[in-house]
Write a protein that holds these residues in place. Structure first.
Motif, short mmCIF file in Angstrom:
data_model
loop_
_atom_site.label_atom_id
_atom_site.label_comp_id
_atom_site.label_asym_id
_atom_site.label_seq_id
_atom_site.Cartn_x
_atom_site.Cartn_y
_atom_site.Cartn_z
N ALA A 281 -55.93 -6.35 10.46
CA ALA A 281 -55.18 -7.37 11.19
C ALA A 281 -55.45 -8.76 10.61
CB ALA A 281 -55.55 -7.31 12.67
N MET A 282 -56.73 -9.05 10.34
CA MET A 282 -57.11 -10.35 9.78
C MET A 282 -56.46 -10.56 8.41
SD MET A 282 -58.74 -11.55 12.20
CE MET A 282 -59.32 -13.11 11.54
N ASP A 283 -56.44 -9.46 7.63
CA ASP A 283 -55.83 -9.50 6.30
C ASP A 283 -54.35 -9.84 6.38
OD1 ASP A 283 -57.45 -9.23 4.19
OD2 ASP A 283 -56.76 -7.21 3.61
N LEU A 284 -53.67 -9.16 7.31
CA LEU A 284 -52.22 -9.36 7.45
C LEU A 284 -51.91 -10.78 7.91
CD1 LEU A 284 -51.25 -5.94 9.07
CD2 LEU A 284 -50.70 -6.70 6.76
N LEU A 285 -52.81 -11.34 8.71
CA LEU A 285 -52.59 -12.71 9.21
C LEU A 285 -52.66 -13.76 8.10
CD1 LEU A 285 -54.46 -12.68 12.62
CD2 LEU A 285 -52.15 -13.58 12.24
N LYS A 286 -53.20 -13.37 6.94
CA LYS A 286 -53.30 -14.32 5.82
C LYS A 286 -51.93 -14.61 5.23
CE LYS A 286 -57.97 -13.03 4.50
NZ LYS A 286 -58.66 -12.03 3.68
N VAL A 296 -43.54 -14.71 11.07
CA VAL A 296 -43.61 -13.25 11.16
C VAL A 296 -44.79 -12.68 10.36
CG1 VAL A 296 -42.32 -11.09 10.86
CG2 VAL A 296 -41.08 -13.24 11.21
N VAL A 297 -45.52 -11.77 11.01
CA VAL A 297 -46.50 -10.98 10.26
C VAL A 297 -45.88 -9.61 10.10
CG1 VAL A 297 -48.79 -9.90 10.31
CG2 VAL A 297 -48.49 -12.22 11.19
N GLN A 298 -45.62 -9.22 8.85
CA GLN A 298 -44.88 -7.98 8.62
C GLN A 298 -45.55 -7.16 7.53
OE1 GLN A 298 -42.84 -7.97 5.54
NE2 GLN A 298 -42.72 -10.14 5.06
N ALA A 299 -45.49 -5.82 7.69
CA ALA A 299 -46.12 -4.96 6.67
C ALA A 299 -45.65 -3.52 6.79
CB ALA A 299 -47.64 -5.00 6.82
N VAL A 300 -45.69 -2.85 5.64
CA VAL A 300 -45.54 -1.39 5.63
C VAL A 300 -46.94 -0.82 5.41
CG1 VAL A 300 -44.67 0.58 4.34
CG2 VAL A 300 -43.17 -1.35 4.80
N LEU A 301 -47.43 -0.04 6.35
CA LEU A 301 -48.79 0.52 6.24
C LEU A 301 -48.70 2.02 5.95
CD1 LEU A 301 -50.24 -1.37 9.32
CD2 LEU A 301 -50.57 -1.96 6.92
N ILE A 302 -49.75 2.53 5.33
CA ILE A 302 -49.72 3.93 4.90
C ILE A 302 -50.32 4.85 5.99
CG2 ILE A 302 -50.35 5.53 3.02
CD1 ILE A 302 -48.92 3.23 1.82
N ASP A 303 -49.61 5.93 6.28
CA ASP A 303 -50.13 7.00 7.15
C ASP A 303 -50.75 6.54 8.47
OD1 ASP A 303 -49.36 9.19 5.77
OD2 ASP A 303 -51.24 9.41 4.64
N LYS A 304 -50.07 5.60 9.13
CA LYS A 304 -50.60 5.14 10.42
C LYS A 304 -49.75 5.74 11.55
CE LYS A 304 -53.76 1.85 9.41
NZ LYS A 304 -54.18 2.40 8.11
N ARG A 314 -51.91 -5.45 18.24
CA ARG A 314 -52.63 -6.11 19.34
C ARG A 314 -53.70 -7.05 18.80
NH1 ARG A 314 -54.01 -1.58 21.97
NH2 ARG A 314 -56.22 -1.76 21.46
N PHE A 315 -54.42 -6.61 17.75
CA PHE A 315 -55.46 -7.44 17.16
C PHE A 315 -54.85 -8.70 16.51
CE2 PHE A 315 -58.33 -3.51 16.64
CZ PHE A 315 -59.00 -3.80 17.82
N ILE A 316 -53.68 -8.54 15.88
CA ILE A 316 -53.01 -9.69 15.24
C ILE A 316 -52.68 -10.74 16.29
CG2 ILE A 316 -50.91 -10.46 14.04
CD1 ILE A 316 -50.89 -7.68 12.62
N LEU A 317 -52.05 -10.27 17.37
CA LEU A 317 -51.62 -11.22 18.41
C LEU A 317 -52.80 -11.83 19.16
CD1 LEU A 317 -48.49 -9.28 19.60
CD2 LEU A 317 -48.50 -11.58 18.62
#
Ligand SMILES: [Zn+2]
Length: 393
Positions: A281-286, A296-304, A314-317
């Protein structure tokens, strides 16, 4: 009427008879040693003139022997009964009489039904609970009856004579009532096959009980099946002692230790996973993208999984309540996505709904948080994320 040889001598396993009737797939004989299914006991197997007898049933007063190829009327045939199967049924059936009588003798629990299965035998008793001590005492008395080598008698009586015997239940047939008697222990009207003496039952072992509404089902085995059960259980215990590296007497302790350790590890794993998600979450917020006046915080994540996407969101927000979160993942051939916000004016439910047709998916949620899932066949996870972003423009 076919002469029922199995009532004259339960040990007779070969006979000769004349075909009296020949149906499409069955024959009726002048006499037979084949026991037809009835009274909780399955039919005999064997051969007639070398042909396998697939089923034996008593229908409309005739005993039908089912065969693949019918045999013409008048033919004299030779019948051979599967001896092991017959003797097994005799052991289980007599064992059931003894066990039923032992439950009544010690506790007054009555047997309301009986089933002779291919592996185990069951009786249903009209009682809600049976304690382990009761089971043990009943099993002991039943085996004592075997050790005392009691005679098992059969006797034909008329309806008028019924009152002379202390029967457990009223006979289901009106006339020609057949009694199976273990003197001073059990008096029963029964049409099954039994050995001459309780000693031939060899042993009775109760395997367990299962509560069924207002009754209790008791599972047990008799005779050769006891040996088979012991063999199977020994094989299992031997495997377990190897796997758990503990002798038989310590298996329970060893298994409990393993289960508790597993619970602790699961807890630790969950905590570690949460830590990883926090870092993600912290990484994505960068990298916050700006679309118009929206951030917008946006991402394609693997196998989630969907649940994992929701946790990361929830952690991002929790760290920045002024962004819109759009997360997509492909897992097990399915696309999953989450759209969530706290302070922004975007309606996430509408946003999610707008992309569902593209993935032939289903979803739900509310204005602040929505999610969905669908097929990964038509579009990729990147394309799905792009679609979601477009909706914000
Ligand atoms: Zn019987």
């Amino acid at each position: 009427m076919t002469k029922k040889l199995y009532y004259e001598n339960a040990y007779q396993t070969t006979f000769e008879a004349t075909v009296m009737k020949s149906g499409d797939d069955y024959i009726v004989l002048s006499e037979t040693a084949f026991y037809p299914t009835g009274g909780g006991q399955p039919h005999d197997k064997g051969t007639i003139n070398g042909q396998e007898v697939t089923n034996v049933e008593e229908i409309d007063g005739e005993i039908r022997h089912y065969l693949n190829d019918s045999i013409p009327i008048g033919t004299i045939v030779e019948g051979i009964i599967d001896k092991d199967r017959r003797f097994d049924h005799m052991q289980q059936h007599a064992g059931q009489h003894i066990l039923t009588a032992a439950f009544v003798e010690l506790y007054g629990y009555e047997t309301i039904s009986f089933h002779l299965g291919t592996q185990i035998v069951t009786i249903d008793l009209n009682v809600e609970n049976i304690s382990p001590v009761e089971l043990e005492r009943v099993e002991k008395l039943a085996n004592q009856m075997i050790q005392e080598q009691r005679e098992i008698q059969t006797k034909w009586i008329t309806k008028e004579e019924v009152s002379q015997y202390p029967l457990r239940k009223d006979p289901s047939v009106e006339d020609h009532i057949r009694l199976v008697i273990i003197p001073e222990f059990d008096y029963n009207a029964c049409g099954g096959t039994h050995p001459r003496n309780t000693s031939e039952v060899q042993a009775i072992s109760i395997l367990g009980t299962e509560r069924q509404k207002k009754k209790t089902r008791v599972e047990f085995v008799c005779g050769n099946r006891v040996r088979k059960q012991l063999h199977d259980k020994t094989t299992t215990v031997t495997k377990l002692t190897g796997l758990l590296n503990a002798p038989q007497g310590e298996l329970e302790t060893a298994a409990n230790r393993l289960i508790n350790r597993n619970k602790t590890l699961e807890k630790e794993l969950k905590m570690l996973q949460e830590t990883v998600f926090r870092f993600e979450a912290m990484d994505l917020l960068k990298e916050i993208t700006s679309i118009g006046n929206q951030r917008v915080v946006q991402a394609v994540l693997i196998d989630k999984s969907l649940q994992e996407l929701q946790t990361i969101s929830r952690f991002i927000l929790a760290n920045n309540s002024e962004v819109n979160v759009l997360l997509v993942s492909e897992i097990n051939g399915k696309l999953q996505f989450v759209c969530q916000r706290e302070q922004t004016p975007i309606n996430m439910k509408n946003l999610a709904q707008s992309v569902l047709p593209a993935i032939n998916g289903k979803g739900g949620g509310n204005e602040k948080q929505a999610q969905g899932g669908g097929e990964a066949k038509t579009i990729t996870s990147d394309a799905l994320l792009t679609m979601l972003l477009h909706q914000l423009m």
